[in-house]
Design an enzyme around this catalytic site. Sequence first.
Site, PDB file in Angstrom:
ATOM      1  CG  ASP A 126      15.279  19.581 -35.991  1.00 27.03           C
ATOM      2  OD1 ASP A 126      15.400  20.712 -35.622  1.00 27.03           O
ATOM      3  OD2 ASP A 126      15.585  19.127 -36.756  1.00 27.03           O
ATOM      4  CG  ASP A 150      16.293  23.767 -31.885  1.00 34.25           C
ATOM      5  OD1 ASP A 150      16.096  25.292 -31.934  1.00 34.25           O
ATOM      6  OD2 ASP A 150      15.954  23.049 -32.637  1.00 34.25           O
ATOM      7  CG  ASP A 203      13.643  25.308 -34.602  1.00 36.96           C
ATOM      8  OD1 ASP A 203      14.262  26.602 -34.375  1.00 36.96           O
ATOM      9  OD2 ASP A 203      14.280  24.491 -35.367  1.00 36.96           O
ATOM     10  CB  CYS A 214      -0.985   0.082   1.049  1.00 41.57           C
ATOM     11  SG  CYS A 214       0.089   0.194   2.616  1.00 41.57           S
TER      12      CYS A 214
END
Length: 748
Positions: free
Chosen positions: A626, A630, A423, A8
Amino acid sequence: LPVTGMTCASCVRRVERALTKVPGVESVAVNLATERATIAYYPGAASVTDLRAAVERAGYGIAQEPTDAGDGADHAAEERAREIKNLRLKFGVSLAVGAILMGAMFIPWPFDHARLFPLMFLLATPVQFWAGWQFYRGAWAAGRHGSTNMNTLVAVGTTAAYGYSVLVTFFPAIVARLGLQPAVYYESAVIIIALILLGRYLEARAKGQTSEAIKKLLGLAPKTARVIRDGVEQDLPLEQVVAGDLLRVRPGDKVPVDGVVVEGRSAIDESMLTGESIPVEKTPGVQVIGATINKTGSFTFRATKVGKDTALAQIVTLVEQAQGSKAPIQRLADVISGYFVPAILALSVLTFAAWFAFGPDPRFTLALQTFIAVLIIACPCALGLATPTAIMVGTGKGAEVGILIRGGEALEGAHKVNAIVLDKTGTITRGKPTVTDVVLDDAFGGTRDELLALAAAAEQGSEHPLGEAIVERAREQGLPFAPVESFDSVTGRGISAVVGGRAVLLGNAALLRDWSVPTSELTATADALARAGKTPMYMAVDGQPAGVLAVADTVKPESREAVASLRALGLDVWMLTGDNRATAAAIAEQVGIAPEFVLAEVLPGEKADKIAELQGRGKTVAMVGDGVNDAPALARADLGVAIGTGADVAVEASDITLVGGDLRGVVSGIALSRRTISVIRQNLFWAFAYNVVLIPVAMGVLYPFTGQLLNPVLAAAAMAMSSVSVVTNSLRLRGWTAPKTAREITHP
């Protein structure tokens, strides 16, 4: 670390506290659904041995960690199958015995029921200490370390019912002398155990289904590979393939490992990675990914990544890590669970005392009934399972459609986003310049193909991306290249060359003016192309204007649809680019981004600053990119989304990775996050509501109005089903499908 013995949320809390106390431990996340602890620690200050010892001191165990992911999945599946089989046997026997005992109590025997008590004792005792042994074992493990958990509640509750029944059975004189009710509760103790075991059985089965994504991913890899060594082809087990091996893939075969095509061409179904069903063309020099399916041709390729380094293995690892993580929304449940069981024990004792002191006759019977009901109805399991089961299913579902979510924090963060920055290059556009227009001047007496062939021949000596685009288009069209007799690159202007005896100039207007070539006839055409977001290149042949070639990084066909879908989700959609404003505005118009949401002429080092500016306006920002440049912006954003076809550093800096290059995956990721968080909130609401409403009922708050108390057997049934309902609600996420269009978002 795979932790055993947790039942639990209280167990989770105790294991986390024990691990956090180890010197050198930076962070701990214990997941009840996966039964794993994820620990970040400094190796110089702590060791795995220290961590294992801490878990064991807390009263829990560490399972044997498998060395291979595939073996681990098989081992886990075998363990769960054994657990399910064991639970099924125990709850089946307990339920049968309970039914017999209950029937015996209600049948009108021609003699006093007290004569049945010894027989009932003989039937109930094996259930109490065989089927119920796991509750005693768990309660003892916690108790000897000064802790409590759900096992404590069940053990105390059923032992109270069983113990009082034994007292009535074998010491009736003592019961009479104390003025207590001479009633037995063997059937209650047995049926409570049976129902709780039934709940755990259903829960174990359901939890097995939450990890289906891992099983599916592991099942994608082929078992063998056709390897070419010393000119001989042979089928070898996948484990024997090493980097550098040459492998052959025939039509219909699965690509065994990651590599690069050496010879041949084919179309490959990469839907297992990207979710996109259209096959992808593969030619020499192009990368192939393990576990994808070869559709048409035969080819050979050189293995570059094998074993744990393959894309599939890394995806499995990432999904396992995500499924073992926690979402911030779980924190409240974690805090409450730390005090839950001790509070319930205290509450049950107070309830017993109040009924025994102030309740109507038979006081002891009513006090004992409410005491047991309060212990049994309390359910910390539902609190512990509410978040992790939904995260397991949600992250697994994401992996199935090419969306890799780094963990619970990223999954929760995605649903809070209200602004998204895209971008341009490689995200909205293809990231690769292509020739879009070839416009002839009247002074050039040839065709478009002849002009393109001259330009491509001249550009063979250039390394500029625009020149490469011209050469590639000419090769695609099969145009012949005349010999290049001379070549000169003019910085900031373009090139001059002599091709097949003809003088060629290719570049901007300044280049042609330097050579006294008139450009007025070409200017209007070049300006129109620039306004359309293209880069115009003036061309002259033999001192006369010849035409304009336009090169552009073309927009991906799905980008406009993705932008519309993101706006349908209620997000502000921004575009970020280093291009000039005219080109940026043209691209933005093509995809449906308003001019005021365009951030143009942004240098690579300034991208993260632009994200910070938006955050300063009170926006929760997601960044999609990408490239290497970035990565800082992805890390700075509240949510970083990397296009998986991009740079590795961008993927590492992101919270969500799209395995393919389809921008619509961003829409799916945010939609999945919102759906998963909705399910988590439902789970937490019902887990809290269940305990808040039913614990007072078990205490007897309805007795003054109805004259009835909650039967402990019904309390056990309710408790068992509460955990099952939470897991079952999470499993509904398995039916989630990614929205394809903006209309599906606004009209689901």
